[in-house]
Scaffold this motif. Structure first.
Motif, PDB file in Angstrom:
ATOM      1  N   UNK A  20      40.733 -55.710   8.334  1.00 27.02           N
ATOM      2  CA  UNK A  20      40.735 -57.175   8.425  1.00 27.02           C
ATOM      3  C   UNK A  20      39.408 -57.553   9.070  1.00 27.02           C
ATOM      4  N   UNK A  21      38.545 -58.262   8.333  1.00 32.74           N
ATOM      5  CA  UNK A  21      37.186 -58.522   8.821  1.00 32.74           C
ATOM      6  C   UNK A  21      37.128 -59.435  10.048  1.00 32.74           C
ATOM      7  N   UNK A  22      36.011 -59.429  10.713  1.00 34.01           N
ATOM      8  CA  UNK A  22      35.774 -60.323  11.842  1.00 34.01           C
ATOM      9  C   UNK A  22      35.895 -61.776  11.389  1.00 34.01           C
ATOM     10  N   UNK A  23      36.514 -62.589  12.219  1.00 32.83           N
ATOM     11  CA  UNK A  23      36.682 -64.030  11.994  1.00 32.83           C
ATOM     12  C   UNK A  23      37.494 -64.367  10.735  1.00 32.83           C
ATOM     13  N   UNK A  24      38.197 -63.388  10.165  1.00 33.08           N
ATOM     14  CA  UNK A  24      38.907 -63.590   8.898  1.00 33.08           C
ATOM     15  C   UNK A  24      39.827 -64.808   8.920  1.00 33.08           C
ATOM     16  N   UNK A  25      40.619 -64.951   9.985  1.00 33.59           N
ATOM     17  CA  UNK A  25      41.576 -66.060  10.087  1.00 33.59           C
ATOM     18  C   UNK A  25      41.342 -66.893  11.343  1.00 33.59           C
ATOM     19  N   UNK A  26      40.154 -66.818  11.866  1.00 36.33           N
ATOM     20  CA  UNK A  26      39.825 -67.547  13.086  1.00 36.33           C
ATOM     21  C   UNK A  26      40.002 -69.057  12.890  1.00 36.33           C
ATOM     22  N   UNK A  27      40.682 -69.682  13.836  1.00 37.77           N
ATOM     23  CA  UNK A  27      40.863 -71.126  13.784  1.00 37.77           C
ATOM     24  C   UNK A  27      41.917 -71.614  12.807  1.00 37.77           C
ATOM     25  N   UNK A  28      42.730 -70.694  12.267  1.00 34.35           N
ATOM     26  CA  UNK A  28      43.828 -71.102  11.364  1.00 34.35           C
ATOM     27  C   UNK A  28      45.011 -71.533  12.233  1.00 34.35           C
ATOM     28  N   UNK A  29      44.948 -72.749  12.701  1.00 33.27           N
ATOM     29  CA  UNK A  29      45.909 -73.232  13.697  1.00 33.27           C
ATOM     30  C   UNK A  29      47.314 -73.437  13.141  1.00 33.27           C
ATOM     31  N   UNK A  30      47.462 -73.423  11.817  1.00 32.71           N
ATOM     32  CA  UNK A  30      48.786 -73.621  11.216  1.00 32.71           C
ATOM     33  C   UNK A  30      49.626 -72.363  11.161  1.00 32.71           C
ATOM     34  N   UNK A  31      48.999 -71.209  11.395  1.00 31.38           N
ATOM     35  CA  UNK A  31      49.752 -69.948  11.371  1.00 31.38           C
ATOM     36  C   UNK A  31      50.700 -69.862  12.562  1.00 31.38           C
ATOM     37  N   UNK A  32      51.942 -69.478  12.301  1.00 32.13           N
ATOM     38  CA  UNK A  32      52.912 -69.317  13.385  1.00 32.13           C
ATOM     39  C   UNK A  32      53.343 -67.857  13.552  1.00 32.13           C
ATOM     40  N   UNK A  33      53.237 -67.078  12.487  1.00 32.10           N
ATOM     41  CA  UNK A  33      53.647 -65.664  12.549  1.00 32.10           C
ATOM     42  C   UNK A  33      52.736 -64.839  11.651  1.00 32.10           C
ATOM     43  N   UNK A  35      51.966 -60.686  10.322  1.00 31.91           N
ATOM     44  CA  UNK A  35      52.389 -59.287  10.252  1.00 31.91           C
ATOM     45  C   UNK A  35      51.202 -58.423   9.863  1.00 31.91           C
ATOM     46  N   UNK A  36      50.889 -57.458  10.709  1.00 31.56           N
ATOM     47  CA  UNK A  36      49.832 -56.487  10.413  1.00 31.56           C
ATOM     48  C   UNK A  36      50.510 -55.266   9.786  1.00 31.56           C
ATOM     49  N   UNK A  37      50.245 -54.965   8.504  1.00 27.82           N
ATOM     50  CA  UNK A  37      50.942 -53.856   7.834  1.00 27.82           C
ATOM     51  C   UNK A  37      50.508 -52.486   8.334  1.00 27.82           C
ATOM     52  N   UNK A  38      51.279 -51.471   7.965  1.00 27.68           N
ATOM     53  CA  UNK A  38      51.031 -50.124   8.499  1.00 27.68           C
ATOM     54  C   UNK A  38      49.734 -49.494   8.007  1.00 27.68           C
ATOM     55  N   UNK A  39      49.149 -50.039   6.938  1.00 25.94           N
ATOM     56  CA  UNK A  39      47.938 -49.442   6.367  1.00 25.94           C
ATOM     57  C   UNK A  39      46.667 -49.797   7.124  1.00 25.94           C
ATOM     58  N   UNK A  40      46.707 -50.847   7.935  1.00 21.97           N
ATOM     59  CA  UNK A  40      45.501 -51.340   8.598  1.00 21.97           C
ATOM     60  C   UNK A  40      45.020 -50.360   9.669  1.00 21.97           C
ATOM     61  N   UNK A  41      43.729 -50.023   9.598  1.00 18.03           N
ATOM     62  CA  UNK A  41      43.140 -49.106  10.580  1.00 18.03           C
ATOM     63  C   UNK A  41      42.065 -49.777  11.423  1.00 18.03           C
ATOM     64  N   UNK A  42      41.637 -50.983  11.014  1.00 16.40           N
ATOM     65  CA  UNK A  42      40.582 -51.664  11.757  1.00 16.40           C
ATOM     66  C   UNK A  42      40.722 -53.181  11.630  1.00 16.40           C
ATOM     67  N   UNK A  43      40.613 -53.872  12.764  1.00 19.15           N
ATOM     68  CA  UNK A  43      40.634 -55.338  12.783  1.00 19.15           C
ATOM     69  C   UNK A  43      39.374 -55.804  13.496  1.00 19.15           C
ATOM     70  N   UNK A  44      38.593 -56.644  12.829  1.00 16.83           N
ATOM     71  CA  UNK A  44      37.298 -57.063  13.346  1.00 16.83           C
ATOM     72  C   UNK A  44      37.372 -58.042  14.501  1.00 16.83           C
ATOM     73  N   UNK A  45      36.246 -58.287  15.095  1.00 18.08           N
ATOM     74  CA  UNK A  45      36.140 -59.177  16.252  1.00 18.08           C
ATOM     75  C   UNK A  45      36.579 -60.601  15.902  1.00 18.08           C
ATOM     76  N   UNK A  46      37.345 -61.201  16.804  1.00 18.42           N
ATOM     77  CA  UNK A  46      37.768 -62.601  16.675  1.00 18.42           C
ATOM     78  C   UNK A  46      38.524 -62.882  15.374  1.00 18.42           C
ATOM     79  N   UNK A  47      39.174 -61.882  14.823  1.00 17.40           N
ATOM     80  CA  UNK A  47      39.841 -62.042  13.516  1.00 17.40           C
ATOM     81  C   UNK A  47      40.869 -63.166  13.518  1.00 17.40           C
ATOM     82  N   UNK A  48      41.575 -63.340  14.631  1.00 16.74           N
ATOM     83  CA  UNK A  48      42.588 -64.397  14.733  1.00 16.74           C
ATOM     84  C   UNK A  48      42.290 -65.333  15.911  1.00 16.74           C
ATOM     85  N   UNK A  49      41.056 -65.455  16.246  1.00 14.56           N
ATOM     86  CA  UNK A  49      40.649 -66.275  17.395  1.00 14.56           C
ATOM     87  C   UNK A  49      41.097 -67.728  17.221  1.00 14.56           C
ATOM     88  N   UNK A  50      41.620 -68.294  18.293  1.00 14.02           N
ATOM     89  CA  UNK A  50      42.006 -69.710  18.336  1.00 14.02           C
ATOM     90  C   UNK A  50      43.060 -70.090  17.298  1.00 14.02           C
TER      91      UNK A  50
END
Length: 199
Positions: A20-33, A35-50
């Motif tokens: 999951x790249x850096x800043x991929x979903x940053x600032x997506x304020x509508x997200x409430x839940x 799920x990070x699947x079992x295949x993920x091995x790396x999540x970038x910086x600030x991926x879900x920031x704010x």
């Protein structure tokens, strides 16, 4: 990728996604839940920031080795994130994974063997930790997991709830059976009365 998409309320991260790249979903304020699947091995910086609407994180990544950094946290600013659910197959949770998640009230780990974590995986250990019944003593002695002050039997609570629902289900079935029997008897009486008057 979806940075600043305020109207984005749901995401479905595929089971084959590894990064999951850096800043991929940053600032997506509508997200409430999320799920990070079992295949993920790396999540970038600030991926879900704010992602200020985020309240629940389901973390199922079995061997995620990189999640942001101490300076660029994955969930920085997710002030309403209160619950993290850790899947039963998770083996490793990397440094900085949940740094900045200061609003946590509950962490649920289904893994019977405590996943490997580090001193800065969590910002604090004030949240209630729920683990499998048979694993409480193991978590209490596991490195850094033993920093949680409240370690509870997760499955015990689950099974108590299930047992109550099970009893209620049987009670409902019993009452329904009595009602059906009552109507059968009543209809039989009516049929007998009708047959009596016919003859």
């Amino acid at each position: 990728v979806f940075r600043g998409c305020n109207n984005l309320t749901t995401i479905n991260i595929g089971e084959n996604v590894k990064t999951i790249p850096s800043y991929a979903f940053s600032g997506c304020t509508g997200l409430t839940e999320v799920t990070i699947p079992n295949s993920v091995t790396s999540i970038g910086e600030d991926a879900f920031r704010d992602c200020t609407g985020l309240t629940t994180l389901n973390f199922n990544a079995e061997n995620c080795t990189t999640m942001g950094s101490s300076y660029h946290k994955v969930f920085e600013g997710c002030r309403n994130l209160t619950t993290i659910n850790i899947g039963d197959m998770v083996r490793t949770i990397p440094n900085s994974a949940f740094l900045g998640c200061t609003g946590l009230t509950e962490v649920h780990s289904l893994a019977t063997t405590p996943p490997t974590i580090n001193s800065n995986t969590f910002s604090s250990y004030k949240a209630k930790l729920y683990v499998p019944n048979q694993s409480v003593s193991v978590y209490k002695t596991a490195d850094y997991w033993n920093n949680f002050t409240a370690i509870n039997k997760y499955l015990e609570v689950y099974f108590q709830t299930f047992h109550i629902l099970h009893i209620l289900s049987y009670s409902y079935q019993f009452i329904l059976s009595i009602i059906i029997l009552h109507f059968v008897v009543l209809n039989f009486k009516i049929i007998c009365i009708i047959m009596f008057f016919r003859f």
